[in-house]
Scaffold this motif. Structure first.
Motif, PDB file in Angstrom:
ATOM      1  N   ILE A 288      16.878  78.402  19.864  1.00 33.53           N
ATOM      2  CA  ILE A 288      16.513  77.563  20.763  1.00 33.53           C
ATOM      3  C   ILE A 288      15.101  77.417  21.124  1.00 33.53           C
ATOM      4  N   SER A 289      14.510  78.483  20.932  1.00 34.84           N
ATOM      5  CA  SER A 289      12.998  78.621  21.299  1.00 34.84           C
ATOM      6  C   SER A 289      11.960  77.577  20.710  1.00 34.84           C
ATOM      7  N   PRO A 290      12.264  77.115  19.376  1.00 34.51           N
ATOM      8  CA  PRO A 290      11.360  76.245  18.834  1.00 34.51           C
ATOM      9  C   PRO A 290      11.641  74.798  19.535  1.00 34.51           C
ATOM     10  N   LEU A 291      12.991  74.417  19.980  1.00 36.83           N
ATOM     11  CA  LEU A 291      13.021  73.178  20.473  1.00 36.83           C
ATOM     12  C   LEU A 291      12.599  73.282  21.984  1.00 36.83           C
ATOM     13  N   LEU A 292      12.541  74.462  22.719  1.00 36.95           N
ATOM     14  CA  LEU A 292      11.772  74.476  23.962  1.00 36.95           C
ATOM     15  C   LEU A 292      10.372  74.229  23.907  1.00 36.95           C
ATOM     16  N   TYR A 293       9.802  74.911  22.886  1.00 29.36           N
ATOM     17  CA  TYR A 293       8.246  74.725  22.545  1.00 29.36           C
ATOM     18  C   TYR A 293       7.816  73.420  22.157  1.00 29.36           C
ATOM     19  N   LEU A 294       8.672  72.698  21.391  1.00 30.34           N
ATOM     20  CA  LEU A 294       8.487  71.182  20.922  1.00 30.34           C
ATOM     21  C   LEU A 294       8.482  70.252  22.262  1.00 30.34           C
ATOM     22  N   LEU A 295       9.551  70.751  23.040  1.00 32.43           N
ATOM     23  CA  LEU A 295       9.934  69.520  24.336  1.00 32.43           C
ATOM     24  C   LEU A 295       8.803  69.631  25.394  1.00 32.43           C
ATOM     25  N   ALA A 296       8.502  71.183  25.463  1.00 26.85           N
ATOM     26  CA  ALA A 296       7.567  71.567  26.874  1.00 26.85           C
ATOM     27  C   ALA A 296       6.271  70.755  27.092  1.00 26.85           C
ATOM     28  N   PRO A 297       5.858  70.418  25.902  1.00 26.33           N
ATOM     29  CA  PRO A 297       4.330  69.758  26.063  1.00 26.33           C
ATOM     30  C   PRO A 297       4.329  68.254  26.551  1.00 26.33           C
ATOM     31  N   ILE A 298       5.579  67.715  26.168  1.00 24.33           N
ATOM     32  CA  ILE A 298       5.610  66.358  26.506  1.00 24.33           C
ATOM     33  C   ILE A 298       5.633  66.145  28.031  1.00 24.33           C
ATOM     34  N   ALA A 299       4.516  65.012  28.120  1.00 23.33           N
ATOM     35  CA  ALA A 299       4.214  64.889  29.724  1.00 23.33           C
ATOM     36  C   ALA A 299       5.504  64.295  30.225  1.00 23.33           C
TER      37      ALA A 299
END
Lengths: 260, 270
Positions: free
Chosen positions: A103-114
Motif C-alpha cells: 500500500i505504501s507506494p500508493l499512499l506516497y503517490l497520492l499524498a502530494p496531490i493538492a
C-alpha cells in the motif's frame, strides 16, 4: 515564563494588527487610490451591516452565519473522517509488513496531490453537493495522515507494548490503551498543519461549484463587482481560519499535549 | 498465559532436578537461543544454559557487555520463546509467552507519558480478578510504599528519574507478580539515587518477599542488593561465578568480605 513575557506576543501581535488597520483606514480617509480596490473595514462592514449581515439577492439572501456553518461543516466532517480513517488504516497496515509494502507506494503517490486537484473529479462523481466538498477535504488530508500514523506507530518505544502485554493487556487493549494515545499527538500536529490545505480546498470548491459557503461570498462579490463583499468575505475567511488554528493549537497543547 | 503440560522431572538437568530444599520458581533449563547476526553469521548468546532462580530471593546477574544477560532476562520473562532446545520453566511448566505473574522493568520508557502516576501504577489492575475496593487498596498501599503519595497526580515528565523508576516498580508490584525482572533499572540514575533506589528495592522485598532477578553492570549494587550474585562469561553465556551473598557481611561496603568479592568479580568481568 513570567506574566510579562507570556503577554508580550499577544500585545505585540495585537498592536501590529491595529497598526495595519489604522494605516488602511488612514489611506482610505486620505483618498489614496488603494481604497477603491481595498475598501477599509469601516466601509465594507457598514455596507454588510446595512444588509442585515445577509448575503444574496432579494428573497434568496441568507445569513452569513449559514455560510460559515456550511464551510465549517464541510471542513470538519472531511477532516474528522480522514483523521479516523487514517488512524484505522495506519494501525491495520502496521500489523502486516507485506500490506505496508503493497500500500505504501500508493499512499506516497497520492499524498502530494493538492486537494484542489480533486475538485473536478469530486464534482463529476458527487455533483455539486456537500459530499463533493467533504470528499475533497478527505482526499487532501487522508493520505498524509495515514503516512504520519504509520511513522508514529514505528516511533513507539517497543517497551510500551512489552509492558502492556506483560501486565495482561490483549492485542486490542494494547491498541486502544497504548498505540492510540501514543500516536495521537503526532498525528494531530500533522492534522493541524494540513488544516490550511483543507480549508483552502473547500473555499476553492465553494468558489467554482458549490453555491453557498464562505468561498461563494467572494464569488458573488466578483460577479456583482462588489469590492465590499469581496473584502468582507476575505476578512471572514481569515478570521475563521485564525480562530480554528488557535482552537487546534489549544487541543494540541492542552488535550493531546504529551510527547512520546 | 500459555503454558505446556507439566514436564517430566527426569528430563531436567541434574543440577536443577536435584534442586535445593526450596523448589526454584523460575528456571532456565538447557536453554539455547540464537538469532541471525551481520553478514550471514549466527549470534548464539545462550547455548544449553541452565540457571535456577530461588523463590523469594534477589538474584543479581552481572557480566561483560554482550554476555547474554539481557537475553537471559527476556527469556526468563517469556519474551523470547521458541528456543530450538530447552526452555524456561515457571512453576514446573514451560513458559510460552509473557505472563502477568512475571513482570519486567526496563532501564527507561517504562511509564506511559499520557497517564499520571496513579493511572500508570494502576494500568495492570483491570486485568486482575479483584474487586474495585481491593484494587483501590492495593494501589494506595503500593504508592505509599514507594513514597509517591504526594505525586499521585503528576505526569512522568513532572517526575525525577528516581521517581519514575519508583513508579515503574510500583506498577509492576501492584499486580502482585510472583517474579520481578529488572533490566538495569537504575543505570540512568546518579550514584546517590542509585543507592537510595537499591535500599528502597530491598525494603520492598522485605515487605513483599517477591522473587527478583536483576541484571546490572554495577558490582556494588549487585552485592549489596542481591542474596545471590551470578556472573556470566562471554558468549555463549556460562556461569563463571555463583555466590551466595545473603550474609550481612556482604552488605558492608567497607568490609573486607565485600571488598574481596567486589575485586574478584571485577577481575572476572574484565
Amino acid at each position: 515564563m513570567t506574566n510579562a513575557s507570556k503577554a508580550a506576543p499577544i500585545v505585540l501581535g495585537t498592536l501590529s494588527l491595529l497598526t495595519v488597520l489604522g494605516l488602511w483606514e488612514w489611506s482610505a480617509a486620505a483618498g489614496l487610490a488603494v481604497s477603491t480596490v481595498l475598501p477599509p473595514p469601516s466601509q465594507f462592514m457598514a455596507v454588510v451591516a446595512e444588509s442585515g449581515f445577509r448575503i444574496g439577492m432579494g428573497s434568496q439572501a441568507s445569513p452569513i452565519s449559514q455560510s460559515l456553518v456550511s464551510t465549517f461543516l464541510r471542513v470538519f466532517t472531511g477532516m474528522g473522517i480522514a483523521f479516523a480513517a487514517a488512524i484505522l488504516t495506519g494501525a491495520l497496515l502496521s500489523l502486516s509488513r507485506v500490506a505496508t509494502w503493497c500500500i505504501s507506494p500508493l499512499l506516497y503517490l497520492l499524498a502530494p496531490i493538492a486537494p484542489i486537484a480533486w475538485i473536478p473529479t469530486a464534482i463529476v462523481v458527487f455533483g455539486i453537493s456537500n459530499t463533493a466538498a467533504i470528499f475533497i477535504v478527505f482526499m487532501g488530508v487522508y493520505f498524509v495522515l495515514t503516512i504520519a500514523t504509520l511513522s508514529e506507530i514505528r516511533r513507539i518505544p517497543p517497551e510500551f507494548h512489552t509492558v502492556a502485554a506483560n501486565l495482561g493487556a490483549s492485542p486490542f487493549e494494547r491498541f486502544y490503551r497504548v498505540t492510540l494515545p501514543a500516536i495521537l499527538p503526532g498525528v494531530f500536529v500533522l492534522l493541524r498543519s494540513n488544516f490550511t490545505a483543507a480549508w483552502m480546498a473547500v473555499l476553492v470548491a465553494e468558489m467554482v461549484g458549490l453555491r453557498d459557503g464562505l468561498g461563494a461570498i467572494i464569488m458573488m462579490g466578483r460577479n456583482l463587482f462588489n469590492n465590499d463583499l469581496i473584502l468582507f468575505g476575505m476578512v471572514i475567511i481569515g478570521v475563521s481560519g485564525f480562530v480554528v488554528d488557535r482552537v487546534l493549537n489549544f487541543i494540541s497543547n492542552r488535550i493531546v499535549w504529551w510527547r512520546v | 498465559m500459555t503454558i505446556s503440560p507439566p514436564m517430566d522431572v527426569d528430563s531436567l538437568p541434574p543440577d536443577i532436578a536435584a534442586g535445593s530444599c526450596v523448589r526454584p520458581i523460575l528456571e532456565a533449563s538447557r536453554l539455547s537461543i540464537s538469532y541471525p547476526g551481520q553478514r550471514g553469521t549466527v549470534v548464539a548468546p545462550l547455548q544449553d544454559f541452565s540457571l535456577a532462580i530461588q523463590t523469594g530471593k534477589i538474584t543479581c546477574i552481572l557480566g561483560a557487555s554482550g554476555s547474554g544477560k539481557t537475553t537471559l532476562l527476556r527469556a526468563l520473562g517469556g519474551f523470547i520463546t521458541g528456543a530450538p532446545t530447552g526452555g524456561v520453566l515457571f512453576k514446573g511448566r514451560y513458559l510460552q509467552a509473557p505472563t502477568p505473574e512475571i513482570v519486567m522493568i526496563f532501564q527507561e520508557n517504562n511509564l506511559f507519558p499520557w497517564l499520571n502516576v496513579r493511572d500508570n501504577v494502576g494500568f495492570g489492575l483491570r486485568y486482575r480478578p479483584w474487586t474495585g475496593e481491593q484494587k483501590e487498596s492495593r494501589l494506595s498501599s503500593i504508592i505509599e510504599t514507594v513514597g509517591l503519595a504526594d505525586a499521585i497526580d503528576r505526569y512522568p515528565h513532572q517526575l525525577s528519574g528516581g521517581m519514575r523508576q519508583r513508579a515503574a516498580i510500583a506498577r509492576a508490584l501492584v499486580t502482585e507478580p510472583r517474579v520481578l525482572l529488572l533490566d538495569e533499572p537504575f543505570s540512568a540514575l546518579d550514584v546517590t539515587l542509585r543507592r537510595r533506589m537499591s535500599e528502597m528495592t530491598n525494603m520492598i522485598w522485605s515487605a513483599l518477599g517477591t522473587t527478583m532477578v536483576m541484571v546490572t553492570h554495577n558490582v556494588e549494587e549487585a552485592i549489596t542488593m542481591g542474596h545471590r550474585v551470578v556472573i556470566l562469561g562471554y558468549q555463549p553465556a556460562r556461569i563463571i561465578l555463583d555466590e551466595d551473598t545473603s550474609d550481612p557481611e556482604f552488605k558492608d561496603r567497607y568490609g573486607t568480605t565485600f571488598l574481596a568479592l567486589q575485586r574478584r568479580i571485577e577481575n572476572l568481568i574484565e
